[in-house]
Design a protein around this motif. Structure first.
Motif, PDB file in Angstrom:
ATOM      1  N   ASP A 185      -3.706  -7.717 -12.500  1.00  0.00           N
ATOM      2  CA  ASP A 185      -5.077  -7.777 -12.567  1.00  0.00           C
ATOM      3  C   ASP A 185      -4.956  -9.572 -12.088  1.00  0.00           C
ATOM      4  O   ASP A 185      -5.783 -10.164 -11.183  1.00  0.00           O
ATOM      5  N   TYR A 298       2.600  -0.146 -10.366  1.00  0.00           N
ATOM      6  CA  TYR A 298       1.225  -0.744 -10.564  1.00  0.00           C
ATOM      7  C   TYR A 298      -0.072  -0.367  -9.944  1.00  0.00           C
ATOM      8  O   TYR A 298      -0.934   0.105  -9.447  1.00  0.00           O
ATOM      9  N   GLN A 301      -0.403   2.413  -7.450  1.00  0.00           N
ATOM     10  CA  GLN A 301      -0.419   3.191  -7.740  1.00  0.00           C
ATOM     11  C   GLN A 301      -1.880   2.864  -7.159  1.00  0.00           C
ATOM     12  O   GLN A 301      -2.549   3.944  -6.688  1.00  0.00           O
ATOM     13  N   ILE A 302      -2.911   2.006  -7.451  1.00  0.00           N
ATOM     14  CA  ILE A 302      -4.035   1.520  -7.055  1.00  0.00           C
ATOM     15  C   ILE A 302      -4.549   1.099  -5.374  1.00  0.00           C
ATOM     16  O   ILE A 302      -5.378   1.901  -5.497  1.00  0.00           O
TER      17      ILE A 302
END
Length: 322
Positions: A185, A298, A301-302
């Motif tokens: 993030d 990750y 996946q998003i």
């Protein structure tokens, strides 16, 4: 013993399935393995455990992908979900040891058939309270036991399909650690690419396949152009393989030709490109490549949720849920 004794009263009353087979592989492989173990535990009405518990990474992860390996799984996976399973030390019960895939398949099938016929309260269901899996579970796909085999790509096949057929919901999946989510993030905010796509090129250990040709990759990305405002590019090529394993690069390296060619082709798409070496702090990538890989998995996946993930790990079958 190879692991510590962690056994409270609730453990004593529960059926247990313990993965005592140990080998080394990459982080994506391990996530698939541990997710398989969780699904298996639900099918067998058992709690799940792995050798060495939370301190298993140095026994289960290969240094071929990263010279540094974290001491605990909590750096890579969220070990607080599912009440800490399967990242707990095996319990010290007298266990039935299953040494081959065929015997395992028969045992599990018999258990499920008996449970369907008479219910879990039948005396026959008490034939075993603890199983030690001492063979390589990846072999299940090779012994006519695909319905219990590992769901390699996380696309609801094999044991995942068996789980769905029984419980009418998706099987458990090991989530990434809080550290990996925070790193991802933070990097996305730093580069200002909220609607990113992810491209994962894998050549080092899979060969120079058709789906990794720059023109083919550019074509795949062009089809998804409307869904993204930039691309994050992960490349696992000869140079990366040598660097992560500590090997001296070959001369001349195929990367000296391939990576520049890939960059030239992708620049023509007219979208911002952020390569892995630019996306994360370089010291992180060099220190623990498994953390960097976890961030990439990750992000994939998003991105896959909006159809903007391309993965050449398995050519022609879409984006792996690694």
């Amino acid at each position: 013993p190879l692991w510590g004794l962690v056994m409270d009263e609730s453990d004593r009353r529960q059926r247990a399935v313990q993965l005592t087979y140990v080998n080394r592989a990459g982080l994506g492989d391990r996530r698939s393995l541990f997710s398989w173990l969780l699904a298996l535990g639900k099918l067998l009405d058992a709690r799940t455990y792995t050798a060495f518990g939370r301190e298993g990474p140095r026994f289960y992860l290969s240094q071929a992908h990263s010279k540094h390996i974290s001491k605990t799984w909590s750096n890579y996976f969220d070990t607080t979900t599912y009440d800490g399973h399967p990242f707990r030390d095996p319990v010290a019960n007298d266990c039935v040891v299953v040494r081959d895939a065929a015997s395992f398949c028969t045992l599990v099938d018999n258990y499920l058939e008996e449970k369907d016929r008479v219910g879990i309260s039948s005396p026959a269901m008490s034939a075993w309270r603890c199983l030690n899996i001492s063979f390589n579970p990846w072999l299940l796909a090779l012994c006519n036991c695909s319905h219990l085999a590992i769901d390699v790509m996380g696309v609801q096949r094999n044991i995942a399909q068996t789980y769905i057929n029984r419980y009418f919901r998706l099987p458990p999946r090991i989530p990434p650690s809080h550290k990996i989510v925070q790193l991802a993030d933070s990097a996305v905010r730093r580069h200002n690419v909220s609607m990113y796509g992810v491209m994962h090129v894998r050549r080092a250990d899979r060969g120079h396949r058709e789906c990794t040709r720059p023109s083919v990759i550019a074509g795949e990305m062009r089809q998804r152009a409307a869904a993204v405002d930039g691309w994050i590019i992960y490349t696992y090529t000869e140079l990366k393989l040598n660097a992560s394993s500590g090997k001296e690069p070959t001369a001349p390296s195929e990367d000296e030709v391939y990576l520049p060619s890939l960059r030239r082709m992708l620049v023509r798409l007219g979208k911002p490109l952020i390569f892995e070496s630019e996306f994360l702090p370089i010291e992180l990538v060099h220190h623990d490549n498994y953390l960097a890989y976890g961030v990439g998995a990750y992000l994939m996946q998003i991105a896959d949720l909006r159809g903007a993930c391309i993965d050449t790990r398995f050519c022609g079958v879409g984006c792996a849920r690694i």
